[in-house]
Design an enzyme around this catalytic site. Structure first.
Site, PDB file in Angstrom:
ATOM      1  N   SER A 117       0.813  -1.212   0.000  1.00 43.53           N
ATOM      2  CA  SER A 117       0.000   0.000   0.000  1.00 43.53           C
ATOM      3  C   SER A 117       0.849   1.264   0.000  1.00 43.53           C
ATOM      4  CB  SER A 117      -0.870  -0.022   1.262  1.00 43.53           C
ATOM      5  OG  SER A 117      -1.438   1.232   1.478  1.00 43.53           O
ATOM      6  N   TYR A 141      -2.371  -1.256  10.539  1.00 41.27           N
ATOM      7  CA  TYR A 141      -2.628  -1.836   9.208  1.00 41.27           C
ATOM      8  C   TYR A 141      -1.435  -1.620   8.272  1.00 41.27           C
ATOM      9  CZ  TYR A 141      -4.069  -1.899   4.338  1.00 41.27           C
ATOM     10  OH  TYR A 141      -4.096  -2.116   2.969  1.00 41.27           O
ATOM     11  N   LYS A 145       1.605  -4.218   6.442  1.00 36.72           N
ATOM     12  CA  LYS A 145       2.009  -4.277   5.023  1.00 36.72           C
ATOM     13  C   LYS A 145       3.526  -4.156   4.924  1.00 36.72           C
ATOM     14  CE  LYS A 145      -1.799  -5.087   3.213  1.00 36.72           C
ATOM     15  NZ  LYS A 145      -2.029  -6.247   2.362  1.00 36.72           N
TER      16      LYS A 145
HETATM   17  N1  LIG Z   1      -8.655  -1.037  -1.285  1.00 34.76           N
HETATM   18  C1  LIG Z   1      -7.602  -0.261  -1.143  1.00 34.76           C
HETATM   19  O1  LIG Z   1      -7.726   0.967  -1.129  1.00 34.76           O
HETATM   20  C2  LIG Z   1      -6.213  -0.849  -1.021  1.00 34.76           C
HETATM   21  C3  LIG Z   1      -5.105   0.008  -1.100  1.00 34.76           C
HETATM   22  C4  LIG Z   1      -3.832  -0.523  -0.961  1.00 34.76           C
HETATM   23  C5  LIG Z   1      -3.671  -1.900  -0.753  1.00 34.76           C
HETATM   24  N2  LIG Z   1      -4.751  -2.707  -0.659  1.00 34.76           N
HETATM   25  C6  LIG Z   1      -4.539  -4.139  -0.430  1.00 34.76           C
HETATM   26  O2  LIG Z   1      -5.139  -4.867  -1.477  1.00 34.76           O
HETATM   27  C7  LIG Z   1      -5.623  -6.122  -1.001  1.00 34.76           C
HETATM   28  C8  LIG Z   1      -7.069  -6.293  -1.419  1.00 34.76           C
HETATM   29  O3  LIG Z   1      -7.833  -5.212  -0.895  1.00 34.76           O
HETATM   30  P1  LIG Z   1      -9.385  -5.056  -1.146  1.00 34.76           P
HETATM   31  O4  LIG Z   1      -9.698  -3.609  -1.106  1.00 34.76           O
HETATM   32  O5  LIG Z   1      -9.782  -5.872  -2.321  1.00 34.76           O
HETATM   33  O6  LIG Z   1      -9.924  -5.695   0.214  1.00 34.76           O
HETATM   34  P2  LIG Z   1     -11.112  -6.735   0.463  1.00 34.76           P
HETATM   35  O7  LIG Z   1     -11.367  -6.715   1.937  1.00 34.76           O
HETATM   36  O8  LIG Z   1     -12.226  -6.491  -0.467  1.00 34.76           O
HETATM   37  O9  LIG Z   1     -10.434  -8.111   0.070  1.00 34.76           O
HETATM   38  C9  LIG Z   1      -9.684  -8.892   0.966  1.00 34.76           C
HETATM   39  C10 LIG Z   1     -10.168 -10.319   0.828  1.00 34.76           C
HETATM   40  O10 LIG Z   1      -9.348 -11.151   1.652  1.00 34.76           O
HETATM   41  C11 LIG Z   1     -10.194 -12.094   2.314  1.00 34.76           C
HETATM   42  N3  LIG Z   1      -9.472 -12.493   3.532  1.00 34.76           N
HETATM   43  C12 LIG Z   1      -9.134 -11.702   4.575  1.00 34.76           C
HETATM   44  N4  LIG Z   1      -8.420 -12.402   5.471  1.00 34.76           N
HETATM   45  C13 LIG Z   1      -8.278 -13.657   4.969  1.00 34.76           C
HETATM   46  C14 LIG Z   1      -7.621 -14.835   5.405  1.00 34.76           C
HETATM   47  N5  LIG Z   1      -6.935 -14.874   6.571  1.00 34.76           N
HETATM   48  N6  LIG Z   1      -7.654 -15.950   4.632  1.00 34.76           N
HETATM   49  C15 LIG Z   1      -8.340 -15.932   3.449  1.00 34.76           C
HETATM   50  N7  LIG Z   1      -8.993 -14.848   2.982  1.00 34.76           N
HETATM   51  C16 LIG Z   1      -8.959 -13.725   3.727  1.00 34.76           C
HETATM   52  C17 LIG Z   1     -11.495 -11.365   2.548  1.00 34.76           C
HETATM   53  O11 LIG Z   1     -12.595 -12.237   2.718  1.00 34.76           O
HETATM   54  C18 LIG Z   1     -11.623 -10.520   1.283  1.00 34.76           C
HETATM   55  O12 LIG Z   1     -12.333 -11.209   0.270  1.00 34.76           O
HETATM   56  C19 LIG Z   1      -5.407  -6.120   0.511  1.00 34.76           C
HETATM   57  O13 LIG Z   1      -4.238  -6.845   0.794  1.00 34.76           O
HETATM   58  C20 LIG Z   1      -5.224  -4.654   0.828  1.00 34.76           C
HETATM   59  O14 LIG Z   1      -4.410  -4.465   1.968  1.00 34.76           O
HETATM   60  C21 LIG Z   1      -6.032  -2.211  -0.790  1.00 34.76           C
END
Ligand SMILES: NC(=O)c1ccc[n+]([C@@H]2O[C@H](COP(=O)([O-])OP(=O)(O)OC[C@H]3O[C@@H](n4cnc5c(N)ncnc54)[C@H](O)[C@@H]3O)[C@@H](O)[C@H]2O)c1
Length: 334
Positions: A117, A141, A145
């Site tokens: 991130s 959080y 990362k």
């Molecule tokens: N959305 C953002 O703005 C953003 C920005 C930077 C980085 N990210 C990173 O991108 C990735 C995806 O983000 P997103 O926005 O799609 O989030 P999201 O919450 O929609 O997706 C995360 C998924 O991981 C699953 N999950 C969580 N813990 C788990 C576990 N222990 N075992 C199996 N499944 C598990 C959840 O059910 C969910 O479907 C994450 O790693 C997040 O940190 C997101």
């Protein structure tokens, strides 16, 4: 290619699965459905379970020995929750990732693309950050990362593990066919909040912080269309060996953004222009811990991965609005 996508039921994960399929690849989804909706998995190959479950992982790889690469997106992602419950975050995001990587190496599946991130970056005067800019992760959080980045870096030196770490800036919008998008009932991010205020589900949109050292005093971000972000993962898995080979590194970090900074006021103006909706606005001081923000220097993504964003801010806003109108059909709630 067959690609294991952890968190493939999530917002970015499900969109990435779609982009992989469009490029002719086969995603294998591993997701606990902790937050991701089952509807986002559709009829893809799916294992419901935890990334820290080593026996499940052995079963997945046993049944799909042709997996080329893992995109590790599964995580807990809510910043205030990470402040209130850090143990959950360090356990799920860090400890379980460690087990996952260790098992993947043992199974002879050492290629990992990791979702990191832009919230790791500290404040830089120009707001433009390349991958070597100083880091200052502001929350548990963000620190999870950073810790996983460090685990990947150290493991790539000591083991067969190879890693491409992608630092996402601020994803917005939906996939082009509106099959998945933001699914939180009350999205906390700025565009979601604008949508709630513009559609009367909330009285006002609050601009938190108007004295920041940016061109108009409001926070600055780099809003990236989630479809562009999804395509970047296709580039990362397809060019995995080329990327690391060109850099002569066992692991590397790459920014994914548009390369353009947009302030909250600018986002608001574009939002009103694209949607034709008026957003009732309230201005307040910054919330504790609010980051001024940053935008991406994207030279590395362009040079080593051959990827750059193609869709505009207006495209992203239009797509978020269209998804907002359709999501009840997909999710069963507004
Ligand atoms: N959305 C953002 O703005 C953003 C920005 C930077 C980085 N990210 C990173 O991108 C990735 C995806 O983000 P997103 O926005 O799609 O989030 P999201 O919450 O929609 O997706 C995360 C998924 O991981 C699953 N999950 C969580 N813990 C788990 C576990 N222990 N075992 C199996 N499944 C598990 C959840 O059910 C969910 O479907 C994450 O790693 C997040 O940190 C997101």
């Amino acid at each position: 290619m067959k690609v294991l996508v952890t968190g493939g039921a999530g917002y970015i994960g499900s969109t990435t699965c779609k982009a992989l399929e469009e490029a002719g690849h086969v995603p294998v989804v591993l997701d606990s459905l902790l937050t991701g909706p089952r509807a986002f998995v559709g009829d893809r190959i799916f294992y419901e379970g935890d990334v820290g479950d080593r026996s499940l992982l052995r079963r997945v790889v046993g049944e799909h020995p042709d997996i080329d690469c893992t995109i590790h997106m599964a995580a807990r992602i809510v910043v205030p929750e990470s402040v209130a419950q850090p143990v959950l975050y360090y356990r799920d995001n860090v400890a379980k990732s460690l087990d996952l990587f260790d098992e993947l190496v043992a199974l002879g599946k050492p290629r990992v693309v990791f979702s990191s991130s832009a919230s790791l970056y500290g404040l830089v005067e120009s707001f433009e950050v390349d991958e070597s800019a100083p880091l200052d992760p502001p929350s548990p959080y963000a620190r999870t990362k950073r810790m996983v980045e460090q685990i990947l870096e150290d493991m790539s030196v000591a083991t067969d593990l190879r890693a491409v770490v992608l630092r996402y800036f601020n994803p917005i919008g939906s996939d082009p066919d509106l099959q998945s998008g933001v699914y939180a009932k009350e999205p906390s991010h700025v565009l979601g909040q604008m949508l709630l205020a513009a559609t009367g589900k909330k009285d006002t949109f609050t601009v938190t912080g108007t004295d920041h050292p940016t061109r108009d005093g409001t926070g600055i971000r780099d809003y990236l269309h989630v479809w562009d972000l999804a395509r970047a993962h296709v580039a990362a898995v397809e060019r995995f060996e080329t990327v690391l080979g060109r850099l002569s590194e066992p692991s590397t970090v790459i920014n994914l953004g548009t390369g353009h900074g947009v302030t909250v006021r600018e986002l608001l103006a574009t939002f009103e222009q694209v949607t034709g909706l008026k957003v009732p606005t309230l201005e307040t001081g910054p919330r504790p811990g609010d980051a001024v923000g940053a935008f991406a220097n994207v030279d590395k993504a362009r040079e080593v991965m051959g990827w750059e964003s193609e869709l505009s801010l207006a495209d992203g806003i239009g797509s978020a609005l269209a998804w907002n109108e359709r999501r009840r059909e997909v999710l069963g709630y507004e």
